[in-house]
Every structure is written in structure tokens, then in C-alpha cells.
Design a protein around this motif. Sequence first.
Motif, PDB file in Angstrom:
ATOM      1  N   LEU A 123       0.804  -1.219   0.000  1.00 61.36           N
ATOM      2  CA  LEU A 123       0.000   0.000   0.000  1.00 61.36           C
ATOM      3  C   LEU A 123       0.837   1.268   0.000  1.00 61.36           C
ATOM      4  O   LEU A 123       0.399   2.302  -0.499  1.00 61.36           O
ATOM      5  CB  LEU A 123      -0.946  -0.004   1.200  1.00 61.36           C
ATOM      6  N   LYS A 124       2.014   1.191   0.583  1.00 61.21           N
ATOM      7  CA  LYS A 124       2.902   2.345   0.589  1.00 61.21           C
ATOM      8  C   LYS A 124       4.306   1.896   0.948  1.00 61.21           C
ATOM      9  O   LYS A 124       4.502   0.789   1.458  1.00 61.21           O
ATOM     10  CB  LYS A 124       2.419   3.423   1.556  1.00 61.21           C
ATOM     11  N   GLU A 125       5.277   2.768   0.656  1.00 64.65           N
ATOM     12  CA  GLU A 125       6.658   2.486   1.036  1.00 64.65           C
ATOM     13  C   GLU A 125       6.726   2.423   2.559  1.00 64.65           C
ATOM     14  O   GLU A 125       6.042   3.183   3.251  1.00 64.65           O
ATOM     15  CB  GLU A 125       7.568   3.600   0.507  1.00 64.65           C
ATOM     16  N   VAL A 126       7.544   1.528   3.071  1.00 66.36           N
ATOM     17  CA  VAL A 126       7.728   1.412   4.518  1.00 66.36           C
ATOM     18  C   VAL A 126       9.187   1.689   4.835  1.00 66.36           C
ATOM     19  O   VAL A 126      10.061   0.891   4.524  1.00 66.36           O
ATOM     20  CB  VAL A 126       7.324   0.011   5.045  1.00 66.36           C
ATOM     21  N   SER A 127       9.444   2.842   5.427  1.00 64.26           N
ATOM     22  CA  SER A 127      10.818   3.202   5.762  1.00 64.26           C
ATOM     23  C   SER A 127      11.184   2.787   7.184  1.00 64.26           C
ATOM     24  O   SER A 127      12.334   2.911   7.581  1.00 64.26           O
ATOM     25  CB  SER A 127      11.024   4.708   5.594  1.00 64.26           C
ATOM     26  N   GLN A 128      10.229   2.286   7.920  1.00 61.77           N
ATOM     27  CA  GLN A 128      10.457   1.859   9.303  1.00 61.77           C
ATOM     28  C   GLN A 128      11.534   0.782   9.335  1.00 61.77           C
ATOM     29  O   GLN A 128      11.471  -0.195   8.601  1.00 61.77           O
ATOM     30  CB  GLN A 128       9.158   1.325   9.887  1.00 61.77           C
ATOM     31  N   PHE A 129      12.525   0.955  10.209  1.00 66.12           N
ATOM     32  CA  PHE A 129      13.630   0.001  10.264  1.00 66.12           C
ATOM     33  C   PHE A 129      13.539  -0.963  11.433  1.00 66.12           C
ATOM     34  O   PHE A 129      14.265  -1.941  11.488  1.00 66.12           O
ATOM     35  CB  PHE A 129      14.979   0.731  10.306  1.00 66.12           C
ATOM     36  N   THR A 130      12.644  -0.709  12.360  1.00 65.00           N
ATOM     37  CA  THR A 130      12.492  -1.586  13.507  1.00 65.00           C
ATOM     38  C   THR A 130      11.303  -2.508  13.278  1.00 65.00           C
ATOM     39  O   THR A 130      10.182  -2.039  13.124  1.00 65.00           O
ATOM     40  CB  THR A 130      12.258  -0.768  14.797  1.00 65.00           C
ATOM     41  N   PRO A 131      11.539  -3.818  13.238  1.00 62.16           N
ATOM     42  CA  PRO A 131      10.425  -4.743  13.055  1.00 62.16           C
ATOM     43  C   PRO A 131       9.415  -4.627  14.193  1.00 62.16           C
ATOM     44  O   PRO A 131       9.779  -4.382  15.342  1.00 62.16           O
ATOM     45  CB  PRO A 131      11.098  -6.119  13.078  1.00 62.16           C
TER      46      PRO A 131
END
Length: 174
Positions: free
Chosen positions: A76-84
Motif C-alpha cells: 500500500l505504501k513504502e515502509v521506511s520503518q527500520f524496527t520490526p
Amino acid sequence: RLAGWAVLVALGEWLWAGGVVPLADFYPFGPAQGDAATRKQDDGGSELRPLSVPFPFFGAGHTGLYVNNNGIISFLKEVSQFTPVAFPISKDRRVVAAFWADVDNRRAGDVYYRESTEQPILERASRDIAQYFPEFPGFAAQWVFIATWYRVTFFGGSSFSPVSSWDKAAMSLG
């Protein structure tokens, strides 16, 4: 019958520096295979990548996806989050996560991706599904999306830091 249904290939072939799985065992990847690559960046990914066939996932037929540098494919969108975080993430994030980590490929590594309908790739994906998912013995891949994180390093790493690689025929339709 699996016609029209998505099967996620959770092979998670991982290659840590020093090697557990030889690169020869990865699906073919790189510029010579016609792969696109994400930009060299921290916590980014590809632009929306249109798909040639709708991919059914979370009850919707997705017509595009994002390949994120941090080891996930999102719809749905880019996910820049780096913490699972624990699944499900949220209503606006549908992801396939083979290896979610804080990747920074500005100093080392590349993230490659492509769709394929090449017969040798489809045959291999079909064999892999049969091996790892024996409950689908008649599966025959008709489309595959391949993403490969090659010799990437972690945030704060350098060109001399340990690197890892992993690939996946992230998604197959049969």
C-alpha cells in the motif's frame, strides 16, 4: 486448486558473510538479469512498481508494490520503518518480510528486483513450492516476483562492515 491464489515462498535463503547458502543457489539476479535496483539510501525503497498481474494478498488484488531497502516488500505504501514490529502492523501496511532489519546500502550492497515469467524461473519456483509446501503438490507457477538484497550492510556500517545477502522468489502465482 491454487489457480489465481497467491503463494508466498518463505524460503528466506540467507547468506551471511562467510556464507551458509552459496550465491549460486540464489535465484538469478542483478543487472545482467534485467533487474531494477533501489536507490542507494537509508530506510528507503523503490517507487511504486506496477505489476503485470494483480497479486491477491490480504483480500485485495494489488496491482503494484514497493521493494523496501530494510528487507520487506509492501503493497500500500513504502515502509521506511527500520524496527520490526509484531504483525499485523496496521491497516495501511501490508508486507512480506523475509528479513526486516536496519539496512543502509549507501556504503555497501544493492537491492535488486524484477517480475519474471521465464520458464526456468517458473519451473524452479514450482519445484520450491512443492518442496517447502507439500500441501500444494500440483502448484505450477505462472508468474514470479524476485527480490534480492545483495551484500547490504547495517545502518552505521561501512564498506568494511559485515554484510549479508538474501533472496526470495517473494511471490508466485499459480
